[in-house]
Design a protein around this motif. Structure first.
Motif, mmCIF file in Angstrom:
data_model
loop_
_atom_site.group_PDB
_atom_site.id
_atom_site.type_symbol
_atom_site.label_atom_id
_atom_site.label_comp_id
_atom_site.label_asym_id
_atom_site.label_seq_id
_atom_site.Cartn_x
_atom_site.Cartn_y
_atom_site.Cartn_z
ATOM 1 N N GLU A 71 11.437 -8.859 -1.995
ATOM 2 C CA GLU A 71 12.896 -9.029 -2.123
ATOM 3 C C GLU A 71 13.424 -8.137 -3.257
ATOM 4 O OE1 GLU A 71 14.336 -13.400 -1.441
ATOM 5 O OE2 GLU A 71 14.250 -12.989 -3.592
ATOM 6 N N LEU A 72 12.716 -8.186 -4.391
ATOM 7 C CA LEU A 72 13.110 -7.386 -5.552
ATOM 8 C C LEU A 72 13.007 -5.894 -5.222
ATOM 9 C CD1 LEU A 72 13.762 -7.062 -8.605
ATOM 10 C CD2 LEU A 72 11.315 -7.261 -9.059
ATOM 11 N N SER A 73 11.924 -5.568 -4.532
ATOM 12 C CA SER A 73 11.673 -4.188 -4.123
ATOM 13 C C SER A 73 12.843 -3.652 -3.299
ATOM 14 C CB SER A 73 10.387 -4.206 -3.298
ATOM 15 O OG SER A 73 10.046 -2.962 -2.858
ATOM 16 N N GLN A 74 13.328 -4.492 -2.376
ATOM 17 C CA GLN A 74 14.421 -4.090 -1.493
ATOM 18 C C GLN A 74 15.731 -3.923 -2.277
ATOM 19 O OE1 GLN A 74 14.813 -6.846 1.703
ATOM 20 N NE2 GLN A 74 14.709 -5.203 3.218
ATOM 21 N N LEU A 75 15.970 -4.889 -3.150
ATOM 22 C CA LEU A 75 17.201 -4.868 -3.947
ATOM 23 C C LEU A 75 17.254 -3.601 -4.813
ATOM 24 C CD1 LEU A 75 19.626 -6.821 -4.588
ATOM 25 C CD2 LEU A 75 18.316 -7.574 -6.576
ATOM 26 N N ALA A 76 16.096 -3.233 -5.368
ATOM 27 C CA ALA A 76 16.056 -2.077 -6.275
ATOM 28 C C ALA A 76 15.768 -0.775 -5.536
ATOM 29 C CB ALA A 76 14.991 -2.303 -7.347
ATOM 30 N N ASN A 77 15.512 -0.903 -4.226
ATOM 31 C CA ASN A 77 15.132 0.266 -3.434
ATOM 32 C C ASN A 77 13.955 1.008 -4.072
ATOM 33 O OD1 ASN A 77 15.230 2.043 -1.353
ATOM 34 N ND2 ASN A 77 16.884 3.295 -2.218
ATOM 35 N N TYR A 78 12.923 0.235 -4.409
ATOM 36 C CA TYR A 78 11.741 0.775 -5.075
ATOM 37 C C TYR A 78 10.495 0.098 -4.507
ATOM 38 C CZ TYR A 78 8.740 2.455 -8.832
ATOM 39 O OH TYR A 78 7.749 3.068 -9.542
ATOM 40 N N ASP A 79 9.493 0.906 -4.159
ATOM 41 C CA ASP A 79 8.296 0.369 -3.510
ATOM 42 C C ASP A 79 7.397 -0.420 -4.463
ATOM 43 O OD1 ASP A 79 8.579 1.055 -0.905
ATOM 44 O OD2 ASP A 79 7.490 2.960 -1.073
ATOM 45 N N ILE A 80 7.526 -1.744 -4.445
ATOM 46 C CA ILE A 80 6.566 -2.557 -5.217
ATOM 47 C C ILE A 80 5.415 -2.951 -4.287
ATOM 48 C CG2 ILE A 80 6.179 -4.659 -6.561
ATOM 49 C CD1 ILE A 80 9.110 -4.605 -7.340
ATOM 50 N N GLU A 81 5.759 -3.412 -3.091
ATOM 51 C CA GLU A 81 4.723 -3.612 -2.068
ATOM 52 C C GLU A 81 5.138 -2.805 -0.844
ATOM 53 O OE1 GLU A 81 2.978 -7.651 -1.083
ATOM 54 O OE2 GLU A 81 3.387 -6.946 0.952
ATOM 55 N N PRO A 82 4.726 -1.539 -0.764
ATOM 56 C CA PRO A 82 5.128 -0.703 0.369
ATOM 57 C C PRO A 82 4.568 -1.242 1.685
ATOM 58 C CG PRO A 82 3.880 0.550 -1.260
ATOM 59 C CD PRO A 82 3.828 -0.861 -1.687
ATOM 60 N N LYS A 83 5.140 -0.739 2.792
ATOM 61 C CA LYS A 83 4.781 -1.247 4.124
ATOM 62 C C LYS A 83 3.268 -1.138 4.380
ATOM 63 C CE LYS A 83 6.361 -0.739 8.860
ATOM 64 N NZ LYS A 83 5.228 0.038 9.372
ATOM 65 N N ILE A 84 2.689 -0.011 4.002
ATOM 66 C CA ILE A 84 1.254 0.172 4.258
ATOM 67 C C ILE A 84 0.437 -0.894 3.496
ATOM 68 C CG2 ILE A 84 1.145 2.017 2.487
ATOM 69 C CD1 ILE A 84 -1.153 1.764 5.516
ATOM 70 N N SER A 85 0.877 -1.224 2.279
ATOM 71 C CA SER A 85 0.146 -2.232 1.487
ATOM 72 C C SER A 85 0.324 -3.612 2.099
ATOM 73 C CB SER A 85 0.638 -2.232 0.046
ATOM 74 O OG SER A 85 0.575 -0.935 -0.477
ATOM 75 N N THR A 86 1.509 -3.886 2.651
ATOM 76 C CA THR A 86 1.735 -5.173 3.324
ATOM 77 C C THR A 86 0.745 -5.326 4.476
ATOM 78 O OG1 THR A 86 4.066 -5.105 2.748
ATOM 79 C CG2 THR A 86 3.460 -6.575 4.554
ATOM 80 N N GLU A 87 0.605 -4.257 5.266
ATOM 81 C CA GLU A 87 -0.338 -4.315 6.405
ATOM 82 C C GLU A 87 -1.763 -4.559 5.912
ATOM 83 O OE1 GLU A 87 -0.210 -1.129 9.321
ATOM 84 O OE2 GLU A 87 1.881 -0.796 8.782
ATOM 85 N N ILE A 88 -2.138 -3.855 4.846
ATOM 86 C CA ILE A 88 -3.511 -3.976 4.333
ATOM 87 C C ILE A 88 -3.758 -5.379 3.760
ATOM 88 C CG2 ILE A 88 -5.127 -3.112 2.580
ATOM 89 C CD1 ILE A 88 -3.783 -0.324 2.946
ATOM 90 N N ILE A 89 -2.790 -5.873 2.988
ATOM 91 C CA ILE A 89 -2.974 -7.211 2.402
ATOM 92 C C ILE A 89 -2.997 -8.259 3.518
ATOM 93 C CG2 ILE A 89 -2.008 -8.969 0.863
ATOM 94 C CD1 ILE A 89 -0.848 -6.714 -0.858
ATOM 95 N N ASP A 90 -2.083 -8.144 4.483
ATOM 96 C CA ASP A 90 -2.041 -9.129 5.578
ATOM 97 C C ASP A 90 -3.377 -9.173 6.332
ATOM 98 O OD1 ASP A 90 0.465 -9.927 4.948
ATOM 99 O OD2 ASP A 90 1.486 -8.774 6.520
ATOM 100 N N PHE A 91 -3.976 -8.009 6.561
ATOM 101 C CA PHE A 91 -5.267 -7.991 7.253
ATOM 102 C C PHE A 91 -6.341 -8.632 6.367
ATOM 103 C CE2 PHE A 91 -9.453 -6.322 8.062
ATOM 104 C CZ PHE A 91 -9.569 -6.477 9.439
ATOM 105 N N SER A 92 -6.373 -8.226 5.106
ATOM 106 C CA SER A 92 -7.452 -8.657 4.203
ATOM 107 C C SER A 92 -7.411 -10.153 3.937
ATOM 108 C CB SER A 92 -7.348 -7.924 2.865
ATOM 109 O OG SER A 92 -7.292 -6.540 3.080
ATOM 110 N N ILE A 93 -6.213 -10.669 3.807
ATOM 111 C CA ILE A 93 -6.077 -12.077 3.423
ATOM 112 C C ILE A 93 -6.550 -13.011 4.547
ATOM 113 C CG2 ILE A 93 -3.687 -12.558 4.156
ATOM 114 C CD1 ILE A 93 -4.166 -13.219 0.690
ATOM 115 N N ALA A 94 -6.709 -12.456 5.736
ATOM 116 C CA ALA A 94 -7.221 -13.269 6.851
ATOM 117 C C ALA A 94 -8.741 -13.443 6.768
ATOM 118 C CB ALA A 94 -6.835 -12.620 8.181
#
Ligand code: ATP
Ligand code: PMV
Length: 340
Positions: A255-278
């Protein structure tokens, strides 16, 4: 002849990023067994301190009579503190010997940082050669860090390098001793690295322009940090609670990332974390640095080879080869003397 060795751990901030720039907020920082070492040897010549870094192909000589500027702002800052506080009377050679885990090489063969706190390791293990009292070391290492980093940063990396894993705030450091030995940290190297100062400037500007959101961000971060700290210390495994909390905290950062228009958790990292956390042993996934291109961190308990292989295979489909590195929880600063 004697060689003095001072080493300190790298760090991974599991929660509390940006919020800890505010003195009343806390963060969970884990010390890991990537260690930054310096070796100190007495020189026969008079009046000089020499810093040698093979990793950066640098050898920088300072005269004990004056401060000076060189190509490495961190050496300059360390030396400034030594000079101003008259910490050295004899002449010394200080050589950096960090574990290679602090860096990786990108496609252009350029050395990039993983975000494990190499600069904090450099400062603390160098000044730790001259200061035995850790409280004094903390204060002076913070000063050196601020000199080198345009007055930016909470100092949690300096604090972790000295005191080990902790619940950190600018106001207090609460050691997280006795954490389960079966925790591991997996780091996923995206081979880019991101500027902490740029991240701090962008996010702080955004938060100061959105005061209502700022308050909400600090409160929610603090709640997540305290809950995470509680779960980490819990004797029985509470994986579902870790995962739920992780979702909540990552949403906050996105949410913060979007508001500031700054990559804190970029899309590629979201995909990687989502896979790993499973994977069954993974409890927490986060982009721990100021920006999402420092290494991704996963907290695991009793992680298996099979799980690591599976994450590596997923990463390969995204173009990252052998990107997973495993670490254990480690202790804070250590000083040794070797007779040579
Ligand atoms: N082995 C070394 N020899 C000399 N200088 C070093 C060494 N390691 C780090 N440094 C200095 O620290 C700088 C890297 O600091 P920076 O804060 O960007 O990365 P980091 O501390 O590894 O990661 P992060 O700030 O994300 O935790 C380098 O550019 C260099 O000036
Ligand atoms: C964004 C921040 O809160 C945490 C991440 O810092 P780093 O990129 O890991 O050095 C910065 C800081 O606390 O100094």
């Amino acid at each position: 002849m004697q060689k003095f060795i001072c080493s300190c751990p790298g760090k991974v901030l599991l929660a509390g990023g940006y919020a800890i720039l505010n003195p009343n907020n806390h963060g969970v920082s884990i010390a890991i067994n990537a260690r930054f070492r310096t070796e100190k040897l007495k020189l026969q010549e008079n009046n000089q301190i020499i810093f040698r870094s093979e990793q950066f192909s640098q050898e920088i000589k300072y005269s004990l009579n004056q401060i000076a500027k060189s190509e490495n702002i961190y050496f300059d800052a360390i030396y400034q503190i030594i000079f101003q506080n008259q910490l050295a009377t004899d002449s010394w050679l200080i050589e950096t010997k960090p574990d290679s885990a602090f860096y990786s090489q990108n496609q252009k063969n350029k050395i990039t940082k993983l975000g494990l706190g190499s600069s904090a390791g450099l400062i603390v293990s160098s000044l730790g050669q001259f200061i035995n009292d850790n409280e004094k070391l903390y204060q002076l290492a913070l000063q050196a860090n601020l000199i080198a980093q345009e007055n930016k940063g909470s100092g949690f990396d300096i604090s972790t390098a000295i005191y080990g894993s902790q619940l950190f705030s600018k106001n207090e450091v609460i050691p997280l001793d006795g954490l389960d030995k079966n925790y591991q940290i997996l780091l996923i190297d995206l081979k880019q690295g991101q500027s902490t100062i740029k991240g701090i400037n962008t996010i702080q500007k955004c938060l100061s322009e959105n005061q209502k959101y700022y308050k909400y961000f600090l409160e929610t971060s603090e709640k997540c940090v305290m809950e995470l700290c509680y779960l980490l210390k819990e004797k029985k495994l509470v994986r579902d609670q870790f995962l739920k909390l992780n979702q909540e905290y990552r949403s906050l950062l996105r949410e913060l990332s979007q508001l500031a228009n700054y990559d804190i958790e970029p899309k590629i990292s979201t995909e990687i974390i989502d896979f790993s956390i499973a994977q069954p042993s993974v409890l927490w996934g986060i982009c721990p640095g100021a920006g999402g291109y420092d290494a991704i961190a996963l907290l695991c308990k009793d992680v298996t080879e099979k799980e690591i292989k599976s994450i590596n295979e997923f990463l390969l489909t995204k173009g990252y080869e052998n990107a997973v590195h495993m670490f254990y929880i480690d202790h804070g600063i250590q000083r040794d003397i070797i007779n040579i």
